[in-house]
Design a protein around this motif. Structure first.
Motif, mmCIF file in Angstrom:
data_model
loop_
_atom_site.group_PDB
_atom_site.id
_atom_site.type_symbol
_atom_site.label_atom_id
_atom_site.label_comp_id
_atom_site.label_asym_id
_atom_site.label_seq_id
_atom_site.Cartn_x
_atom_site.Cartn_y
_atom_site.Cartn_z
ATOM 1 N N LYS A 96 53.750 -42.170 101.339
ATOM 2 C CA LYS A 96 53.627 -42.184 102.792
ATOM 3 C C LYS A 96 54.035 -40.813 103.315
ATOM 4 C CE LYS A 96 54.529 -47.130 103.508
ATOM 5 N NZ LYS A 96 54.469 -47.476 102.066
ATOM 6 N N GLU A 98 54.640 -38.757 107.356
ATOM 7 C CA GLU A 98 54.495 -38.680 108.808
ATOM 8 C C GLU A 98 53.423 -37.667 109.189
ATOM 9 O OE1 GLU A 98 56.019 -40.632 110.979
ATOM 10 O OE2 GLU A 98 57.041 -41.683 109.346
ATOM 11 N N GLN A 99 53.194 -36.693 108.301
ATOM 12 C CA GLN A 99 52.188 -35.659 108.529
ATOM 13 C C GLN A 99 50.790 -36.239 108.368
ATOM 14 O OE1 GLN A 99 52.629 -32.275 109.188
ATOM 15 N NE2 GLN A 99 50.417 -32.032 109.252
ATOM 16 N N ARG A 100 49.843 -35.742 109.177
ATOM 17 C CA ARG A 100 48.427 -36.071 108.997
ATOM 18 C C ARG A 100 47.713 -34.800 108.535
ATOM 19 N NH1 ARG A 100 50.447 -39.990 108.589
ATOM 20 N NH2 ARG A 100 50.224 -41.943 109.718
ATOM 21 N N TYR A 101 46.818 -34.956 107.570
ATOM 22 C CA TYR A 101 46.233 -33.808 106.881
ATOM 23 C C TYR A 101 44.738 -33.690 107.158
ATOM 24 C CZ TYR A 101 50.646 -34.072 104.366
ATOM 25 O OH TYR A 101 51.979 -34.123 104.052
ATOM 26 N N SER A 102 44.292 -32.439 107.283
ATOM 27 C CA SER A 102 42.858 -32.174 107.386
ATOM 28 C C SER A 102 42.171 -32.374 106.041
ATOM 29 C CB SER A 102 42.618 -30.735 107.853
ATOM 30 O OG SER A 102 43.248 -30.481 109.077
ATOM 31 N N GLN A 129 45.473 -43.385 104.842
ATOM 32 C CA GLN A 129 46.488 -43.514 105.885
ATOM 33 C C GLN A 129 47.051 -42.169 106.341
ATOM 34 O OE1 GLN A 129 49.270 -46.225 104.044
ATOM 35 N NE2 GLN A 129 48.001 -48.027 104.467
ATOM 36 N N VAL A 130 46.908 -41.123 105.512
ATOM 37 C CA VAL A 130 47.482 -39.830 105.903
ATOM 38 C C VAL A 130 46.431 -38.812 106.338
ATOM 39 C CG1 VAL A 130 49.480 -40.175 104.397
ATOM 40 C CG2 VAL A 130 47.517 -38.854 103.561
ATOM 41 N N LEU A 131 45.154 -39.147 106.226
ATOM 42 C CA LEU A 131 44.114 -38.246 106.719
ATOM 43 C C LEU A 131 44.047 -38.298 108.238
ATOM 44 C CD1 LEU A 131 41.086 -38.894 104.318
ATOM 45 C CD2 LEU A 131 42.439 -36.793 104.480
ATOM 46 N N ASP A 132 43.810 -37.146 108.864
ATOM 47 C CA ASP A 132 43.569 -37.194 110.298
ATOM 48 C C ASP A 132 42.147 -37.717 110.556
ATOM 49 O OD1 ASP A 132 41.742 -35.047 110.099
ATOM 50 O OD2 ASP A 132 43.263 -33.556 110.590
ATOM 51 N N GLY A 135 39.573 -35.973 108.802
ATOM 52 C CA GLY A 135 40.068 -35.530 107.498
ATOM 53 C C GLY A 135 39.119 -35.814 106.348
ATOM 54 N N ARG A 242 36.723 -40.467 106.382
ATOM 55 C CA ARG A 242 37.085 -41.783 106.932
ATOM 56 C C ARG A 242 35.903 -42.424 107.628
ATOM 57 N NH1 ARG A 242 42.631 -41.306 110.268
ATOM 58 N NH2 ARG A 242 41.653 -43.145 111.129
#
Length: 244
Positions: A96, A98-102, A129-132, A135, A242
């Motif tokens: 997990k 908190e950051q969202r990644y390109s 869950q972590v892709l913007d 992303g 996504r």
């Protein structure tokens, strides 16, 4: 990677030499060119960052690169090589942030180190869950090469020169798509044994697993130079986005 299999100090000490002998240092520029194009000026996350073979040159292009690895030994090597990359110890099957990644990327067959279908699905779910919103996920995998097994076993020659001979021994479990292997590296009078294991995945199954977690195939290439993925390709670079 599975918590009960870790690339230990022997792997960490020899990884760069192995990648060079295996011909995987020569395509770094093409790899980084490809990945930089999908970073969109944002941040990137590498799954199984290892010694930073790809992450370091990518970060030197101005991309903010972070990484996950389950090997303290690999992370120690990375930390000695650069302070540009933030990396932490974790299991890429269940993470997990908190950051969202390109961009999230998993290269050089690292995805196969997840030894079960469930672990591979969990990894893709964590990525989603972590892709913007815009992303991209990039995965590099070999096309399974299962010819030549006799009674579920095979030995292949990876590299030979005047000083080194590298053999790879495999035991195949076709029901679970597993390969349990050992690299035997003969150099002078020394022999190094480097164990590894993998769950191979055909590209069609990878697409299906991605769809299950809300990702869809956007592109597929035969190499980092964007050659066509065709019947004779021995690997693929798959790009997912996504679906929502």
């Amino acid at each position: 990677m599975d918590v009960d299999f870790i690339y230990d100090k022997n792997w960490a000490a020899n990884y760069s030499d192995f990648a060079r002998a295996h011909g995987r240092m020569v395509d770094i520029v093409e790899t980084v060119d490809f990945l930089e194009g999908y970073s969109s000026g944002g941040s990137a996350l590498e799954l199984g960052i290892g010694d930073g073979r790809v992450a370091i040159p990518l970060s030197e292009r101005g991309v903010r690169v972070e990484g996950i690895d389950n090997s303290d030994s690999m992370l120690e090597v990375l930390a000695k090589r650069t302070d540009l990359v933030k990396a932490w110890r974790g299991n890429i099957a269940d993470f997990k942030s908190e950051q969202r990644y390109s961009l999230v990327y998993c290269v050089y067959n690292t995805f196969k180190a997840l030894f079960t279908r469930e672990a591979q699905l969990a990894c893709l779910r964590s990525v989603a869950q972590v892709l913007d919103v815009q992303g991209i996920l990039v995965i590099e995998l070999d096309v399974p090469a299962l010819q030549g097994f006799v009674n579920g076993q095979k030995t292949t020659t990876l590299f030979v020169d005047n000083e080194n001979t590298i053999l790879n021994t495999h035991v195949h479990d076709p029901l679970n798509q597993n390969l349990v292997s050992s690299l035997l590296w003969f150099s002078g009078t020394s022999v190094r044994r480097l164990p590894h294991r993998a769950r191979y995945v055909y590209h069609q199954e990878l697409d299906t697993m991605a769809e299950c977690v809300g990702l869809e195939l956007a592109e597929r290439w035969g190499d980092w130079a964007r050659s066509a993925f065709a019947e004779g390709s021995n690997r693929h670079i798959s790009v997912y986005r996504r679906t929502n």
